[in-house]
Write a protein that holds these residues in place. Structure first.
Motif, PDB file in Angstrom:
ATOM      1  N   ALA A   6       0.830  -1.203   0.000  1.00 16.07           N
ATOM      2  CA  ALA A   6       0.000   0.000   0.000  1.00 16.07           C
ATOM      3  C   ALA A   6       0.867   1.256   0.000  1.00 16.07           C
ATOM      4  N   LEU A   7       1.985   1.219   0.732  1.00 14.43           N
ATOM      5  CA  LEU A   7       2.891   2.369   0.777  1.00 14.43           C
ATOM      6  C   LEU A   7       3.462   2.668  -0.606  1.00 14.43           C
ATOM      7  N   LEU A   8       3.929   1.625  -1.303  1.00 15.92           N
ATOM      8  CA  LEU A   8       4.529   1.829  -2.617  1.00 15.92           C
ATOM      9  C   LEU A   8       3.481   2.282  -3.630  1.00 15.92           C
ATOM     10  N   ALA A   9       2.255   1.777  -3.516  1.00 19.03           N
ATOM     11  CA  ALA A   9       1.188   2.210  -4.416  1.00 19.03           C
ATOM     12  C   ALA A   9       0.867   3.688  -4.188  1.00 19.03           C
ATOM     13  N   PHE A  10       0.905   4.099  -2.919  1.00 15.23           N
ATOM     14  CA  PHE A  10       0.665   5.504  -2.593  1.00 15.23           C
ATOM     15  C   PHE A  10       1.760   6.388  -3.178  1.00 15.23           C
ATOM     16  N   ILE A  11       3.013   5.954  -3.050  1.00 13.22           N
ATOM     17  CA  ILE A  11       4.141   6.713  -3.598  1.00 13.22           C
ATOM     18  C   ILE A  11       4.007   6.847  -5.107  1.00 13.22           C
ATOM     19  N   ASP A  12       3.585   5.774  -5.779  1.00 12.98           N
ATOM     20  CA  ASP A  12       3.451   5.790  -7.234  1.00 12.98           C
ATOM     21  C   ASP A  12       2.434   6.826  -7.705  1.00 12.98           C
ATOM     22  N   ALA A  13       1.431   7.084  -6.873  1.00 12.58           N
ATOM     23  CA  ALA A  13       0.355   7.993  -7.271  1.00 12.58           C
ATOM     24  C   ALA A  13       0.718   9.460  -7.074  1.00 12.58           C
ATOM     25  N   LEU A  14       1.840   9.739  -6.402  1.00 11.68           N
ATOM     26  CA  LEU A  14       2.205  11.121  -6.115  1.00 11.68           C
ATOM     27  C   LEU A  14       2.822  11.792  -7.344  1.00 11.68           C
ATOM     28  N   PRO A  15       2.511  13.081  -7.560  1.00 12.90           N
ATOM     29  CA  PRO A  15       3.041  13.771  -8.748  1.00 12.90           C
ATOM     30  C   PRO A  15       4.492  14.212  -8.604  1.00 12.90           C
ATOM     31  N   ASP A  16       4.984  14.337  -7.367  1.00 13.78           N
ATOM     32  CA  ASP A  16       6.358  14.774  -7.141  1.00 13.78           C
ATOM     33  C   ASP A  16       7.303  13.577  -7.100  1.00 13.78           C
ATOM     34  N   PRO A  17       8.588  13.773  -7.457  1.00 18.32           N
ATOM     35  CA  PRO A  17       9.555  12.672  -7.393  1.00 18.32           C
ATOM     36  C   PRO A  17       9.733  12.145  -5.972  1.00 18.32           C
ATOM     37  N   HIS A  18       9.605  10.835  -5.795  1.00 19.86           N
ATOM     38  CA  HIS A  18       9.792  10.175  -4.504  1.00 19.86           C
ATOM     39  C   HIS A  18      10.587   8.896  -4.692  1.00 19.86           C
ATOM     40  N   ILE A  19      11.437   8.596  -3.688  1.00 23.72           N
ATOM     41  CA  ILE A  19      12.069   7.283  -3.616  1.00 23.72           C
ATOM     42  C   ILE A  19      11.874   6.737  -2.204  1.00 23.72           C
ATOM     43  N   ALA A  30      11.170   3.609  -6.588  1.00 19.25           N
ATOM     44  CA  ALA A  30      11.162   4.981  -7.111  1.00 19.25           C
ATOM     45  C   ALA A  30       9.916   5.150  -7.960  1.00 19.25           C
ATOM     46  N   ASN A  31       9.197   6.243  -7.748  1.00 16.88           N
ATOM     47  CA  ASN A  31       7.975   6.434  -8.530  1.00 16.88           C
ATOM     48  C   ASN A  31       8.300   6.973  -9.923  1.00 16.88           C
ATOM     49  N   ARG A  32       7.274   7.010 -10.762  1.00 16.39           N
ATOM     50  CA  ARG A  32       7.471   7.410 -12.148  1.00 16.39           C
ATOM     51  C   ARG A  32       7.982   8.848 -12.257  1.00 16.39           C
ATOM     52  N   ALA A  33       7.497   9.732 -11.374  1.00 15.25           N
ATOM     53  CA  ALA A  33       7.935  11.128 -11.418  1.00 15.25           C
ATOM     54  C   ALA A  33       9.438  11.225 -11.171  1.00 15.25           C
ATOM     55  N   ASP A 105       9.634  -3.621  14.851  1.00 15.22           N
ATOM     56  CA  ASP A 105      10.553  -3.846  15.953  1.00 15.22           C
ATOM     57  C   ASP A 105      10.888  -2.562  16.712  1.00 15.22           C
ATOM     58  N   GLY A 106      10.212  -1.459  16.386  1.00 12.94           N
ATOM     59  CA  GLY A 106      10.481  -0.191  17.059  1.00 12.94           C
ATOM     60  C   GLY A 106      11.509   0.664  16.355  1.00 12.94           C
ATOM     61  N   GLY A 107      12.205   0.084  15.370  1.00 13.36           N
ATOM     62  CA  GLY A 107      13.164   0.856  14.593  1.00 13.36           C
ATOM     63  C   GLY A 107      12.517   1.430  13.346  1.00 13.36           C
ATOM     64  N   TYR A 108      13.349   1.737  12.358  1.00 15.19           N
ATOM     65  CA  TYR A 108      12.851   2.311  11.113  1.00 15.19           C
ATOM     66  C   TYR A 108      13.303   1.443   9.953  1.00 15.19           C
ATOM     67  N   ARG A 109      12.306   0.935   9.218  1.00 15.00           N
ATOM     68  CA  ARG A 109      12.608   0.020   8.125  1.00 15.00           C
ATOM     69  C   ARG A 109      12.765   0.751   6.799  1.00 15.00           C
ATOM     70  N   TYR A 110      11.903   1.751   6.570  1.00 13.55           N
ATOM     71  CA  TYR A 110      11.931   2.478   5.316  1.00 13.55           C
ATOM     72  C   TYR A 110      12.050   3.975   5.562  1.00 13.55           C
ATOM     73  N   PHE A 111      12.554   4.662   4.529  1.00 16.50           N
ATOM     74  CA  PHE A 111      12.668   6.127   4.570  1.00 16.50           C
ATOM     75  C   PHE A 111      12.194   6.655   3.223  1.00 16.50           C
ATOM     76  N   VAL A 112      11.204   7.529   3.265  1.00 10.95           N
ATOM     77  CA  VAL A 112      10.621   8.083   2.046  1.00 10.95           C
ATOM     78  C   VAL A 112      11.210   9.474   1.802  1.00 10.95           C
TER      79      VAL A 112
END
Length: 415
Positions: A6-19, A30-33, A105-112
């Motif tokens: 769901a996170l990656l699908a949300f990123i894909d829908a954003l108009p600004d460049p995201h990784i 990395a999204n299409r933008a 686990d209380g840490g951070y797995r991903y960074f957008v």
């Protein structure tokens, strides 16, 4: 943590460049933008973010730069930074906003990371803000923070550091970019005319006022009013400018009607305004209204590594048939440049005119420097002796302005 799909699908829908990166700096999505703007359509998954963005062999913070991901690993918070990013069109400044995504686990797995191209770093009317030095990047990062707001900005720096260009960059990166950018030179307006020039006048307001005139404040409505060398504005006008800042209203000369103005005020000075306040030459209340966000422009002596970049950019812009030799660029880098970018531009032009084949070598640089007006101020040459008085004190003792004193000193130093 959120469902990765769901996170990656949300990123894909954003108009600004995201990784999306993992804690090991690898790009997992990395999204299409992003691919369209920065990746030239190529898949970057599995590669390190610092390798893709900067062509570095290791993380940014181990290559002399700030790294939002490593900072976020420590702080656990959202981080922002301005970076010079590689693109298919060359290097481009981008504003990076990084958000950590908690893991189970209380840490951070991903960074957008969201990457916004920095309007303030693009070409502006044929000019651009150019530099890589830490001092320049710090200035540009602060510019990026304040540009989208409507807050007043006070640009402070020595003559020739490009204050008007930075003011235009602020305007270009603001919501007012499509509206007028109007410059007022506070040193070039006679005291008896500055009221009329700023606020306009009615017909018959004074001798010679045969028509109603729109002022520069009205001309800048909706946009940005740039007050260059604000430190030289007469005290009598400072109170009227203060009212404009506090209430957004003004009156045309000869009128009783109050008018409203929607303008953003950006001002600039080479003076230390705080000192002029102490001397009674500048209103303290106006100083505090103008300096909501002070922005310091470093001189070339604080950003020597930018001199070759600037020199070659100046040639490419106005003398594309000329080029510097490596030794010539090294000699330029060792020069003190008391006149900053303005002096560098003059030297580049002088060298092109002196060159017979378009190649500017070290000898030509030396010739251009030796013909420059004023005392030599190379980095290996001590400054001329002084009387022990500050220049402002010398000017007051002689009953002249600091600018007049400076001009006379330059004239006296010429052979």
């Amino acid at each position: 943590m959120p469902d990765p799909t769901a996170l990656l699908a949300f990123i894909d829908a954003l108009p600004d460049p995201h990784i999306v990166c993992d804690a090991g700096y690898r790009i997992v999505h990395a999204n299409r933008a992003y691919l369209d703007r920065f990746g030239d359509g190529r898949d970057v998954r599995g590669r390190f973010c610092y390798e893709v963005s900067h062509h570095y062999p290791r993380p940014c913070n181990r290559c002399g730069e700030s790294c939002p991901l490593s900072d976020s690993l420590v702080s656990g918070k959202r981080e922002r930074v301005v970076h010079l990013h590689h693109t298919p069109r060359g290097e481009e400044y981008v504003d990076i906003a990084l958000t950590p995504i908690p893991g189970d686990d209380g840490g951070y797995r991903y960074f957008v990371e969201r990457m916004s191209p920095l309007a303030a770093g693009r070409d502006i009317q044929g000019d651009s803000l150019i530099g890589r030095s830490p001092a320049f990047r710090h200035m540009l990062e602060r510019l990026a923070r304040v540009a989208p707001s409507d807050e007043t900005v006070l640009l402070q720096g020595a003559s020739g550091t490009g204050k008007e260009l930075v003011a235009k960059a602020l305007h270009a990166a603001s919501r007012r970019a499509e509206k007028p950018f109007v410059t007022v030179d506070c040193t070039g307006l006679p005291e008896n005319l500055i009221d009329s020039e700023l606020f306009g006048h009615e017909k018959g307001a004074f001798t010679g006022a045969v028509l109603r005139q729109t002022g520069l404040v009205e001309a800048a409505n909706g946009g940005t009013l740039f007050l260059d060398e604000i430190g030289d504005m007469p005290l009598a006008m400072q109170s009227k400018l203060l009212r404009l800042l506090e209430t957004g209203t003004y009156r045309r000369l000869g009128s009783t009607e109050w008018r409203r103005a929607d303008v953003r005020i950006v001002s600039a000075t080479h003076h230390l305004l705080a000192r002029r306040v102490e001397e009674g030459r500048f209103r303290a209340d106006l100083y505090y209204r103008l300096s909501t966000f002070p922005l310091y422009l470093p001189p070339l002596s604080e950003r020597r590594e930018d001199i070759p970049l600037l020199a070659e950019a100046l040639l490419a812009r106005s003398h594309p048939d000329c080029r510097f030799s490596p030794a010539a660029l090294a000699r330029l880098t060792s020069h003190a440049f008391p006149g900053n970018i303005r002096e560098l531009r003059n030297i580049a032009t002088r060298c092109c005119l002196l060159s017979g084949n378009g190649l500017i070598d070290e000898a030509l640089i030396e010739e251009a420097l030796s013909s420059a007006p004023g005392p030599r101020r190379d980095s290996d040459t001590p400054p001329p002796p002084t009387t022990g008085l500050k220049r402002s004190e010398q000017a007051r003792a002689l009953g002249i302005s600091e600018r007049t004193l400076y001009r006379r000193l330059k004239q006296a130093a010429q052979p």
